[in-house]
Enzyme design. Structure first.
Site, PDB file in Angstrom:
ATOM      1  CG  ASP A  57      10.026  10.091 -13.064  1.00  0.00           C
ATOM      2  OD1 ASP A  57      11.119   9.919 -12.470  1.00  0.00           O
ATOM      3  OD2 ASP A  57       9.763   9.570 -14.165  1.00  0.00           O
ATOM      4  CG  HIS A 113      12.026   7.217 -15.645  1.00  0.00           C
ATOM      5  ND1 HIS A 113      10.763   7.700 -15.382  1.00  0.00           N
ATOM      6  CD2 HIS A 113      11.882   6.181 -16.513  1.00  0.00           C
ATOM      7  CE1 HIS A 113       9.880   6.990 -16.074  1.00  0.00           C
ATOM      8  NE2 HIS A 113      10.535   6.064 -16.763  1.00  0.00           N
ATOM      9  CB  SER A 148      11.411   4.192 -19.471  1.00  0.00           C
ATOM     10  OG  SER A 148      10.686   3.935 -18.276  1.00  0.00           O
TER      11      SER A 148
END
Length: 369
Positions: A347, A350, A183
């Site tokens: 977070d 990312h 990701s």
């Protein structure tokens, strides 16, 4: 007669593809799926069965359904694929002269959908209603077989529009950089405006498309074994050739699924398979989190996510290594904690668009070396 005039008359594709003037090699088909078609598009209803005399249609229309869509123009309706999977026979078929094509896809209403053609993935996990993307594909058997397929279990997989443009008469892809990863690497949609981005998504900004096309096959949550065994690596191996490059980046999710020793051997297996095709492999380590600062305001994540095995593997297999983990940490240390935090989503793992652009610039600079 031009292609657009022929389409307006609804003359079957097979009637004009075979009789193209040798000096008129440009082929551009525009299909609008669902109940009605926008001007300039050929309408394809879910009930349209493939017929060689027409040259396009669904292989199994019984497994298709017309649906509405939230977009405008060609995106205001769509067809839903009721059966799917990369090996499904429930495809939309288009007769094409052999050659290299660019295929542009517009989805209908769907939360996450992948695109497959010729039995393998072509675009991974397109997200959001009306998402668009495109890819190159060589046609060697006179027909494109394409479908949209599962990106997220239990959701609808719909297709609004398709544009197919012939690039050249050669039946192989341009020189390509294939990207694997998770990701922090994958595409987010809309590609041009998404707040969250993977660095693979941003890499084309730094590399000339005249030298390489870039195919980002990374997906969120992915790990080495899953990439190798669940279809993404198969897609790359179908097309990769001498002169191409395979960027191999994993580690963030792998401790959930493999021991470090297993991780290393799975990565080694992919390296060897790509080498056997005559292509180059470049290993990349994963960057750390925004919060990986010590008490001296030095950013470091060297002991995270199987990095040491990736570094060792590069040495053992004699392949180039881009130690993005260390290179990004050097940059984060230089700009400080506050500025680093602004390059990440909330977070702290990312990258946002600005953060992905920076990581891509580092990778591109190292690739050019």
């Amino acid at each position: 007669m031009t292609t657009q005039k022929i389409k307006a008359l609804n003359i079957p594709i097979s009637k004009y593809v075979k009789n193209l003037n040798p000096n008129e090699k440009q082929i551009n088909y525009k299909f609008d799926f669902g109940s009605v078609a926008e001007p300039g598009y050929t309408n394809v209803s879910a009930s349209l069965e493939y017929n060689p005399s027409v040259g396009y249609g669904f292989n199994t229309p019984v497994n298709m359904k017309n649906v509405t869509a939230a977009g405008s123009g060609a995106g205001s309706d769509a067809v839903q694929f009721l059966t799917f999977g990369t090996k499904s026979s429930n495809t939309f078929n288009v007769d094409l002269p052999n050659g290299l094509y660019e295929v542009a896809v517009t989805l209908g209403d769907t939360s996450r959908t992948s695109v497959a053609a010729e039995g393998v993935y072509q675009v991974m996990n397109m997200t959001g209603n009306g998402a668009t993307d495109k890819f190159q594909i060589p046609i060697t058997d006179g027909q494109l077989n394409i479908l949209v397929t599962e990106g997220k279990a239990g959701k609808a997989f719909t297709l609004s529009a398709l544009e197919i443009r012939k690039i050249s008469d050669k039946s192989k892809t341009d020189k390509t950089i294939y990207i694997s990863g998770d990701s922090t690497v994958c595409n987010y949609y809309p590609i041009g405006t998404s707040l969250q981005c993977g660095w693979g998504q941003m890499l084309p900004q730094f590399l000339s498309n005249k030298e390489y096309q870039i195919r980002d096959m990374a997906t969120g949550g992915q790990f080495a074994r899953g990439f190798r065994d669940d279809g993404q690596f198969e897609s790359i191996m179908k097309y990769i050739k001498k002169g191409d490059c395979f960027i191999l980046e994993f580690g963030i999710n792998d401790s959930k699924y493999e021991t470090e020793a297993e991780f290393k051997e799975i990565m080694r297996d992919m390296i060897k398979q790509v080498k056997d095709k005559g292509a180059k492999v470049v290993l990349v380590t994963s960057q750390g989190k925004a919060t990986d600062f010590d008490l001296n305001n030095v950013h470091s994540a060297v002991d995270k996510w199987y990095r040491h095995s990736t570094v060792a593997l590069a040495d053992e297999e004699k392949v180039p290594l881009i130690d993005l983990n260390v290179l990004s940490s050097k940059y984060y240390t230089a700009i400080g904690q506050e500025a680093t935090a602004k390059l990440f989503m909330s977070d702290s793992l990312h990258p946002n668009r600005a953060g992905a652009i920076k990581l891509a610039s580092i990778v591109a600079s190292e690739l050019k070396k």
